[in-house]
Design a protein around this motif. Sequence first.
Motif, PDB file in Angstrom:
ATOM      1  N   GLY A   1      10.092   3.389   6.625  1.00  0.00           N
ATOM      2  CA  GLY A   1      10.204   3.242   5.175  1.00  0.00           C
ATOM      3  C   GLY A   1      11.431   3.920   4.603  1.00  0.00           C
ATOM      4  O   GLY A   1      12.013   3.458   3.612  1.00  0.00           O
TER       5      GLY A   1
ATOM      6  N   TYR B   1      14.384   1.658   4.361  1.00  0.00           N
ATOM      7  CA  TYR B   1      14.291   0.612   3.344  1.00  0.00           C
ATOM      8  C   TYR B   1      14.342   1.186   1.926  1.00  0.00           C
ATOM      9  O   TYR B   1      14.197   0.443   0.958  1.00  0.00           O
ATOM     10  CB  TYR B   1      13.014  -0.213   3.556  1.00  0.00           C
ATOM     11  CG  TYR B   1      13.123  -1.109   4.757  1.00  0.00           C
ATOM     12  CD1 TYR B   1      13.730  -2.356   4.660  1.00  0.00           C
ATOM     13  CD2 TYR B   1      12.655  -0.693   5.999  1.00  0.00           C
ATOM     14  CE1 TYR B   1      13.851  -3.177   5.768  1.00  0.00           C
ATOM     15  CE2 TYR B   1      12.764  -1.503   7.117  1.00  0.00           C
ATOM     16  CZ  TYR B   1      13.370  -2.746   6.991  1.00  0.00           C
ATOM     17  OH  TYR B   1      13.497  -3.552   8.101  1.00  0.00           O
TER      18      TYR B   1
ATOM     19  N   LYS C   1      16.156  -2.882   0.186  1.00  0.00           N
ATOM     20  CA  LYS C   1      14.948  -2.724  -0.616  1.00  0.00           C
ATOM     21  C   LYS C   1      14.079  -3.980  -0.633  1.00  0.00           C
ATOM     22  O   LYS C   1      12.857  -3.909  -0.495  1.00  0.00           O
ATOM     23  CB  LYS C   1      15.328  -2.336  -2.046  1.00  0.00           C
ATOM     24  CG  LYS C   1      14.158  -1.965  -2.932  1.00  0.00           C
ATOM     25  CD  LYS C   1      14.649  -1.502  -4.308  1.00  0.00           C
ATOM     26  CE  LYS C   1      13.487  -1.147  -5.216  1.00  0.00           C
ATOM     27  NZ  LYS C   1      13.949  -0.724  -6.558  1.00  0.00           N
TER      28      LYS C   1
ATOM     29  N   LYS D   1      11.676  -4.857   2.517  1.00  0.00           N
ATOM     30  CA  LYS D   1      10.718  -3.856   3.011  1.00  0.00           C
ATOM     31  C   LYS D   1       9.457  -4.500   3.572  1.00  0.00           C
ATOM     32  O   LYS D   1       9.035  -4.180   4.692  1.00  0.00           O
ATOM     33  CB  LYS D   1      10.362  -2.861   1.908  1.00  0.00           C
ATOM     34  CG  LYS D   1       9.298  -1.850   2.347  1.00  0.00           C
ATOM     35  CD  LYS D   1       9.121  -0.707   1.357  1.00  0.00           C
ATOM     36  CE  LYS D   1      10.189   0.336   1.548  1.00  0.00           C
ATOM     37  NZ  LYS D   1       9.897   1.575   0.786  1.00  0.00           N
TER      38      LYS D   1
ATOM     39  N   SER E   1       3.339  -0.653   3.562  1.00  0.00           N
ATOM     40  CA  SER E   1       4.438  -0.905   2.629  1.00  0.00           C
ATOM     41  C   SER E   1       4.163  -0.303   1.258  1.00  0.00           C
ATOM     42  O   SER E   1       5.034   0.333   0.652  1.00  0.00           O
ATOM     43  CB  SER E   1       4.673  -2.416   2.510  1.00  0.00           C
ATOM     44  OG  SER E   1       5.687  -2.691   1.572  1.00  0.00           O
TER      45      SER E   1
ATOM     46  N   LYS F   1       6.124   2.484  -1.002  1.00  0.00           N
ATOM     47  CA  LYS F   1       6.677   2.128  -2.312  1.00  0.00           C
ATOM     48  C   LYS F   1       6.214   3.063  -3.426  1.00  0.00           C
ATOM     49  O   LYS F   1       6.992   3.429  -4.312  1.00  0.00           O
ATOM     50  CB  LYS F   1       6.278   0.691  -2.669  1.00  0.00           C
ATOM     51  CG  LYS F   1       6.964  -0.395  -1.861  1.00  0.00           C
ATOM     52  CD  LYS F   1       6.387  -1.762  -2.209  1.00  0.00           C
ATOM     53  CE  LYS F   1       7.089  -2.882  -1.488  1.00  0.00           C
ATOM     54  NZ  LYS F   1       6.485  -4.201  -1.788  1.00  0.00           N
TER      55      LYS F   1
END
Length: 552
Positions: free
Chosen positions: A125, A128, A134, A137, A475, A479
Motif C-alpha cells: 500500500g 500506491y 493512486k 491501488k 485496499s 485508503k
Amino acid sequence: MWKNHPKALPFLFLSEMWERFGYYLMIGIFTLYLKDVETGFAMTEKEASDLYGTFIALVFLTPFIGGLVADRYWGYKKSIIIGGLLMGVGYMMMGIHDKSILYVAMTLVIVGNGFFKPNISTLLGNFYSEEKYKDQKDEGYNIFYMGINVGAFICNFFGAVFENLFGWTAAFMVAGVGMFIGVLVFVLGTKHYGDKTDKKGTQPGDMPFSKIVLFILLPSVVFGIIGWLIKGVASDANPEAFIFGSDSTDAFIFACIPVVLFYSSLYFRAKDDEKRPIGALLAIFAVVILFWAVFKLNGSALNNWGDKYTDREVSGLAKDVTDNIKLTKELEYKKDSVAVYDNAFRIQKVNGEVVKEVNYPLYFRNVAPEKMPKEGEKISVWASNLTQSINPFWVIVLTPLVVAFFTFLRSRKKEPSTPTKIAFGLLISALSVLVMVLAVKAGSNGSEKVSVLWLFANYGVITIGELLLSPMGLSVVSKLSPVNITSLMMGGWFLATSIGNKMSGVLASMWDSYDNKADFFWVNFGLLLFATFLMFALLKKLNAVMREKGIN
C-alpha cells in the motif's frame, strides 16, 4: 501486467506467492494429519476442527502486535524477514510426531505470521500512496491477491506427492522450504523498496508501547487464562460445562475482549478528522467476521466433505497419469456387514472379541452399491487435500476477468466504491452456500458420494465473492487508515479475520451434531445473509466517508 505498477510489485507478488505456498500446503494437510490414526494424532472430527479453528484464529490475531512493532520499531523489511523465517522453521517442525513439538511449531507459525502478513500488505500500500499509482491501488491488490492464490494452488499437489511418497514429515518440510524461498525473493527485491520499508515511529497521541503491553496484551493473557479456567453450567449436552464449546474457544473469546476494546478506543481517542474513517473501518471489520467464519470452512468442514463425501476414485487413463505422478493412493475393500466405525478405526467382533483395525479406509462407507468393488479389490483415489486447490484455481482464472471488468467500469466512470464491492461480495458468498445444500441432497444426506463438481461449483461462486471482498478489504484499510496507524489498522483487519476463523472452527466442530447435513449449510447461509443486510444498511454512510477522503 506490471507495466503501470511499482517495480517492487513483482517481488512482493512472488514473496507472498511462496509464503502462501507454505501456509496453504500446511493448512491443506493439517486436519488430515491430526485425524490420521496411524501416523497422525488420531483426533476426532470435533477435536481436529477445534484445534484447527484455534490455530488459524491465532495466526490472524498476532498481526495486531506485528503491525505495531513494524510501525514503531523494526520497520517493514526486518519484520517481514523475521516473520518469514519463524514460519519456515515452524512448518518444518510440524512433521515431528510429538504433540508438544506440534504446539511449539504452531506457536512459531502464529508469531511469524504476525510479523509477515500485515506488513507485506502495508508495504504494498505504501507504494500506491504515490500520486502516479493512486488509481491502480485496487488493481495492484488484486494482482497481489492472485500471487497468494498461485502459491495456494500449486502447493497441494506438492503436498499430496510428498505425503504419498514419504509421509507427513516430508510434506511439512516442503512447506518450510517454500517459506524460505519467499524470504529470499523478498530480500532480492530490496533495491526497489527505497524508504517505503522504513518505520514510521511513534507519532504524537500514540499510546506508548509499555501502556499497550500493560493495558492490552497483559489483560488479554489474563482474560484468556480466565476463559480457560472458568466454567459454565453443566448439562447433558455440555457435560464439561464449557461456555462456548471448548476450553480453547472460551480462552480465545475472552482473550479477544481487551484487543477489541483497544480498537474501539482508537475511535474515541481519534482526532475529529480521523473519527469517521476509523469508524468506517471498524464497521467493515465487524461485518466481515461472518464472511471469514464461513469461508474458512475450506480447511475443515469442506476438507472433510472432499475426503469423505466426494467420489475420488480414478480409472483408465486418469488413473495411469495420477498413479505415475503419485497423486493417488490404493485402497483395498474389505467386506464386513457387522463392522462399525469410530473416527478412522474399524471395529468388529471376531470370535466374540472386539477387534479395532487401525486406519481402515472409511472411503467405502458411503460408496453407491453399484460402484462398490469386490472383496479384496483395490481402487485408486486421488489425495483429498487436492480439493484445497479448487478455490485458488478459481482465483487465478477469475482475477483477470474481475480486474478487466472494473477497469472497464472505471473507464466509463461507473466503478462502484470499495464498500459497495464488499457488500456484493458478501451477497454472492451467501449464494455459494446454497450449492452445498444441493450437494447434500444429491448425495442423499451423505449416504452416497457425490461428484467433485459440487465443490468446484461452490468454490467458483464464493471465489467471486472473495475477490470482491478480501483484496478490497486490504485496499480500503490502506485508503482510510490514518498514516501513523496504517499497520495497526491492517492488524485490525486481521483481527476480524482471526475472530471469523475461530468461529469457523466452532462451526466445523458442530458438523457431527447435524443429522441432516443440509441444516449445517443453512446455518452458514443465514450468517452470510445477515452480514449482507448489515453491510448494505451501512453502505450509504461508508460511501460518504470515502467521498470525504476523496477516494473511491
